[in-house]
Scaffold this motif. Structure first.
Motif, short mmCIF file in Angstrom:
data_model
loop_
_atom_site.label_atom_id
_atom_site.label_comp_id
_atom_site.label_asym_id
_atom_site.label_seq_id
_atom_site.Cartn_x
_atom_site.Cartn_y
_atom_site.Cartn_z
N SER A 123 0.81 -1.22 0.00
CA SER A 123 0.00 0.00 0.00
C SER A 123 0.85 1.27 0.00
O SER A 123 0.30 2.36 0.06
CB SER A 123 -0.93 -0.01 1.22
N ARG A 124 2.15 1.14 -0.04
CA ARG A 124 3.01 2.32 -0.06
C ARG A 124 2.93 3.02 -1.41
O ARG A 124 2.73 2.38 -2.44
CB ARG A 124 4.45 1.93 0.24
N LEU A 125 3.12 4.33 -1.39
CA LEU A 125 3.04 5.11 -2.63
C LEU A 125 4.24 4.89 -3.52
O LEU A 125 4.14 4.90 -4.74
CB LEU A 125 2.90 6.60 -2.30
N VAL A 126 5.39 4.71 -2.92
CA VAL A 126 6.63 4.53 -3.68
C VAL A 126 7.09 3.10 -3.54
O VAL A 126 7.12 2.55 -2.45
CB VAL A 126 7.73 5.49 -3.16
N GLY A 127 7.47 2.50 -4.64
CA GLY A 127 8.00 1.14 -4.61
C GLY A 127 6.91 0.10 -4.62
O GLY A 127 5.72 0.40 -4.75
N GLY A 128 7.33 -1.14 -4.46
CA GLY A 128 6.36 -2.22 -4.47
C GLY A 128 6.99 -3.55 -4.11
O GLY A 128 8.21 -3.67 -3.97
N VAL A 129 6.14 -4.52 -3.96
CA VAL A 129 6.56 -5.86 -3.60
C VAL A 129 7.22 -6.53 -4.79
O VAL A 129 6.77 -6.38 -5.93
CB VAL A 129 5.34 -6.67 -3.10
N LYS A 130 8.29 -7.27 -4.54
CA LYS A 130 9.02 -7.97 -5.60
C LYS A 130 8.72 -9.47 -5.56
O LYS A 130 7.99 -9.96 -4.71
CB LYS A 130 10.52 -7.73 -5.43
N TYR A 131 9.34 -10.19 -6.45
CA TYR A 131 9.05 -11.60 -6.67
C TYR A 131 9.45 -12.52 -5.51
O TYR A 131 8.94 -13.63 -5.39
CB TYR A 131 9.71 -12.08 -7.96
N GLY A 132 10.35 -12.11 -4.64
CA GLY A 132 10.76 -12.95 -3.52
C GLY A 132 9.61 -13.34 -2.61
O GLY A 132 9.57 -14.45 -2.08
N VAL A 133 8.65 -12.44 -2.44
CA VAL A 133 7.47 -12.72 -1.61
C VAL A 133 6.66 -13.86 -2.22
O VAL A 133 6.23 -14.77 -1.51
CB VAL A 133 6.59 -11.46 -1.48
N PHE A 134 6.48 -13.83 -3.50
CA PHE A 134 5.68 -14.85 -4.17
C PHE A 134 6.39 -16.21 -4.17
O PHE A 134 5.74 -17.25 -4.03
CB PHE A 134 5.33 -14.40 -5.58
N VAL A 135 7.71 -16.18 -4.28
CA VAL A 135 8.48 -17.43 -4.18
C VAL A 135 8.32 -18.01 -2.77
O VAL A 135 8.20 -19.23 -2.60
CB VAL A 135 9.96 -17.19 -4.54
N ALA A 136 8.31 -17.16 -1.75
CA ALA A 136 8.12 -17.63 -0.37
C ALA A 136 6.75 -18.25 -0.18
O ALA A 136 6.61 -19.27 0.51
CB ALA A 136 8.32 -16.48 0.60
N VAL A 137 5.72 -17.67 -0.78
CA VAL A 137 4.37 -18.23 -0.66
C VAL A 137 4.32 -19.61 -1.32
O VAL A 137 3.76 -20.56 -0.76
CB VAL A 137 3.32 -17.28 -1.28
#
Length: 156
Positions: A116-130
């Protein structure tokens, strides 16, 4: 080196034969945990200006804690003599599934809080962890099915 049944095992060493004796559920569990470990090293968040954070930040610690608990339980159950193994209030497959769920929850909460941050975003490492956590949960479930089909009521 041959082993005598009933002999006290004070220096149990992991060998290739030890790995071959692992059940299918154990192998799936190890694979899922290895994927989660790899994901912790990948970028989980990027601020868009070249700065990134890996899985050792924010809620990623919950995924790491789940991984460490799984590794400790798996090591004790597979490499410590049976006479010295502690008992849990839940069966081992259930504990493995709980640890895998902790891995998933850490990654999902990281994603929800940082998306929900205005700058930046979630990268692929989170999805690999899931994905790794889901594989770990599946390994615990396969281990549960293996204990049911073997007719054993004792925690494995």
């Amino acid at each position: 080196m041959q082993r005598v049944v009933g002999e006290e095992d004070s220096g149990h060493v992991m060998t290739l034969d030890t790995l071959r004796r692992l059940s299918g559920g154990d192998r799936v569990l190890v694979a899922g945990s290895a994927v989660v470990l790899l994901s912790l090293l990948l970028p989980w968040w990027d601020n868009g200006l070249g700065s990134t954070a890996d899985g050792f930040h924010d809620w990623g610690w919950l995924s790491l804690l789940g991984l460490l608990l799984l590794a400790a339980l798996f090591s004790v159950r597979n490499f410590v003599p049976e006479t010295r193994r502690p008992e849990l209030s839940v069966s081992d497959p259930v504990a493995y599934m709980i640890g895998g769920a902790a891995e998933i929850v850490g990654a999902v909460v990281f994603w929800l809080t940082n998306n929900s941050r205005l700058v930046g975003g979630v990268k692929y490492g989170v999805f690999v962890a899931v994905v790794g956590g889901a594989v770990t949960v599946a390994g615990g479930y396969v281990r549960h099915l293996e204990t049911q089909t073997s007719g054993s009521t004792a925690p494995q």
